[in-house]
Design an enzyme around this catalytic site. Structure first.
Site: not given
Length: 164
Positions: A69, A84
C-alpha cells in the site's frame, strides 16, 4: 569546476511529477492527522482517478511495504519520498495491490511502481486520498507545491524542492 569549489556548491533542485492521475490537493486536506499535520513530512495528496502509481522522480526504491500500500524512494540527489496509497489501506493486507518494483530497483520518472484496484480501496479503506510526502525534511531548503488542479501521472509537476 574550480569556480564551483571556490564560490560554493551548485544549487540542487528536484522536480517531482504526479505519481497518480487525479486531483492534487493540499496535504492539510488529508483526513488523517499523521499526514495533515505533517508529522511524517510535507508534501501534497492526490485523490486518484485510476489505480496506477508511477515514479515521481528518477531514483532508487528504498522500500515497498509488505502490504504493497506504500512505497518509498530516494532521488538521485537524496530526496526521500513516501507514496502512501489511500488511508488505512494497511488493513487490506495487500488485497487489491500489486507491486512492480522491489527495494534496490532503479527507476525513472514515469516508471510503474504499484497498481491497485481503486474500487476495492474505495470500498475497504477510509479514503483513497494518497499522500506524497518528503520524509527527510532536513534535506529541504524550499518547497513549492501545486495544489487544487487535476494532474496526469508522469506529466504534471507537483513539487519543486530546493535542497540545502
Amino acid at each position: 569546476m574550480i569556480f564551483g569549489k571556490l564560490f560554493g556548491k551548485k544549487e540542487k533542485t528536484e522536480t517531482l511529477v504526479a505519481p497518480l492521475t487525479g486531483k492534487i490537493v493540499s496535504i492539510d486536506q488529508v483526513p488523517d492527522p499523521v499526514f495533515s499535520q505533517k508529522m511524517m513530512g510535507d508534501g501534497v495528496a492526490i485523490e486518484p482517478s485510476e489505480g496506477v502509481v508511477v515514479a515521481p522522480v528518477d531514483g532508487e526504491i528504498i522500500q515497498v511495504f509488505p502490504t504493497k500500500h506504500a512505497v518509498g524512494l530516494r532521488s538521485k540527489a537524496g530526496l526521500e519520498i513516501l507514496i502512501h496509497i489511500g488511508l488505512e489501506t494497511v488493513n487490506m493486507n495487500g488485497e487489491g495491490f500489486e507491486a512492480h518494483v522491489q527495494a534496490g530497483d532503479r527507476v525513472k520518472a514515469g516508471d510503474r511502481l504499484i497498481t491497485f484496484d481503486l474500487e476495492l480501496v474505495k470500498e475497504k479503506a477510509k479514503s483513497t486520498m494518497t499522500p506524497i510526502i518528503i520524509t527527510n525534511g532536513d534535506f529541504v531548503d524550499h518547497l513549492e507545491k501545486v495544489e487544487n488542479v487535476m494532474g496526469q501521472k508522469g506529466e504534471i509537476t507537483i513539487m519543486t524542492v530546493k535542497a540545502k
